[in-house]
Design an enzyme around this catalytic site. Structure first.
Site, PDB file in Angstrom:
ATOM      1  N   ASN A 236     -12.873  -3.139   3.027  1.00 14.27           N
ATOM      2  CA  ASN A 236     -13.695  -1.951   3.227  1.00 14.27           C
ATOM      3  C   ASN A 236     -14.757  -1.946   2.133  1.00 14.27           C
ATOM      4  O   ASN A 236     -14.444  -2.185   0.968  1.00 14.27           O
ATOM      5  CB  ASN A 236     -12.860  -0.672   3.133  1.00 14.27           C
ATOM      6  CG  ASN A 236     -11.812  -0.596   4.219  1.00 14.27           C
ATOM      7  OD1 ASN A 236     -12.000  -1.105   5.309  1.00 14.27           O
ATOM      8  ND2 ASN A 236     -10.696   0.040   3.918  1.00 14.27           N
TER       9      ASN A 236
ATOM     10  N   GLY B 200     -15.142   3.104   4.472  1.00 14.75           N
ATOM     11  CA  GLY B 200     -13.797   3.619   4.229  1.00 14.75           C
ATOM     12  C   GLY B 200     -13.202   3.211   2.896  1.00 14.75           C
ATOM     13  O   GLY B 200     -11.996   3.327   2.692  1.00 14.75           O
TER      14      GLY B 200
ATOM     15  N   HIS C 145     -10.653  -5.286  -2.880  1.00 17.34           N
ATOM     16  CA  HIS C 145      -9.290  -5.513  -2.391  1.00 17.34           C
ATOM     17  C   HIS C 145      -9.306  -5.847  -0.903  1.00 17.34           C
ATOM     18  O   HIS C 145     -10.132  -5.337  -0.146  1.00 17.34           O
ATOM     19  CB  HIS C 145      -8.377  -4.305  -2.661  1.00 17.34           C
ATOM     20  CG  HIS C 145      -8.836  -3.002  -2.102  1.00 17.34           C
ATOM     21  ND1 HIS C 145      -9.888  -2.279  -2.644  1.00 17.34           N
ATOM     22  CD2 HIS C 145      -8.385  -2.271  -1.054  1.00 17.34           C
ATOM     23  CE1 HIS C 145     -10.049  -1.160  -1.953  1.00 17.34           C
ATOM     24  NE2 HIS C 145      -9.154  -1.138  -0.972  1.00 17.34           N
TER      25      HIS C 145
ATOM     26  N   HIS D  76      -6.978  -5.830   2.531  1.00 16.91           N
ATOM     27  CA  HIS D  76      -5.803  -5.259   3.181  1.00 16.91           C
ATOM     28  C   HIS D  76      -5.233  -6.309   4.125  1.00 16.91           C
ATOM     29  O   HIS D  76      -5.967  -6.838   4.963  1.00 16.91           O
ATOM     30  CB  HIS D  76      -6.184  -4.041   4.037  1.00 16.91           C
ATOM     31  CG  HIS D  76      -6.767  -2.900   3.288  1.00 16.91           C
ATOM     32  ND1 HIS D  76      -6.045  -1.770   2.978  1.00 16.91           N
ATOM     33  CD2 HIS D  76      -8.016  -2.694   2.797  1.00 16.91           C
ATOM     34  CE1 HIS D  76      -6.822  -0.922   2.334  1.00 16.91           C
ATOM     35  NE2 HIS D  76      -8.027  -1.463   2.216  1.00 16.91           N
TER      36      HIS D  76
ATOM     37  N   ASP E  68       0.850  -1.191   0.000  1.00 15.26           N
ATOM     38  CA  ASP E  68       0.000   0.000   0.000  1.00 15.26           C
ATOM     39  C   ASP E  68       0.886   1.243   0.000  1.00 15.26           C
ATOM     40  O   ASP E  68       1.893   1.290   0.712  1.00 15.26           O
ATOM     41  CB  ASP E  68      -0.908  -0.013   1.239  1.00 15.26           C
ATOM     42  CG  ASP E  68      -2.032   0.991   1.159  1.00 15.26           C
ATOM     43  OD1 ASP E  68      -1.750   2.210   1.108  1.00 15.26           O
ATOM     44  OD2 ASP E  68      -3.199   0.569   1.146  1.00 15.26           O
ATOM     45  N   ILE E  69       0.524   2.244  -0.792  1.00 10.79           N
ATOM     46  CA  ILE E  69       1.347   3.467  -0.858  1.00 10.79           C
ATOM     47  C   ILE E  69       1.136   4.372   0.351  1.00 10.79           C
ATOM     48  O   ILE E  69       1.906   5.305   0.561  1.00 10.79           O
ATOM     49  CB  ILE E  69       1.106   4.267  -2.163  1.00 10.79           C
ATOM     50  CG1 ILE E  69      -0.340   4.732  -2.262  1.00 10.79           C
ATOM     51  CG2 ILE E  69       1.528   3.458  -3.377  1.00 10.79           C
ATOM     52  CD1 ILE E  69      -0.584   5.728  -3.381  1.00 10.79           C
TER      53      ILE E  69
END
Length: 115
Positions: free
Chosen positions: A88, A94, A101, A103, A31-32
């Site tokens: 999410n 969120g 996706h 996390h 994740d960026i």
């Protein structure tokens, strides 16, 4: 592929990403904007808007996504102490990118409730 989806552009190689895993059905990358010392996203290569829009025929792909997340958590050294896998869904959930996706978050103690 959806032309305005940032994750579809990452899958197509149009936007660079720090890849952690890649196969014919899913892609995982760092994740960026990490929210934990380890924060990896696992996405299906087929565009699905969110968990709220999956169909029964998506079951095999979702199973593959989750088993990949589990294997990556082990490979990343998170399994022994624990980690969190989060989906999410929607604005109140969120969700920032409307491409399904998961996390993978780890490397620190997670708080509850999450936010």
């Amino acid at each position: 592929m959806t032309t305005d989806c940032i994750f579809c552009k990452i899958i197509a190689g149009e936007i660079p990403a720090s890849k952690v895993y890649d196969d014919d059905r899913v892609l995982a990358f760092n994740d960026i904007n990490p929210q934990a010392p380890t924060h990896v996203l696992v996405i299906p290569k087929r565009h699905i808007e969110s968990l709220a829009t999956v169909n029964p025929e998506d079951g095999d792909l979702l199973g593959h996504l989750l088993t990949t997340a589990s294997r990556l958590a082990t490979d990343l050294g998170l399994a022994e102490r624990g980690y969190r896998v989060v989906f999410n869904i929607g604005e109140d959930g969120g969700m920032a990118v409307y491409h399904l996706h998961a996390h993978i978050l780890g490397g620190r103690r997670m708080a509850w409730p999450p936010g």
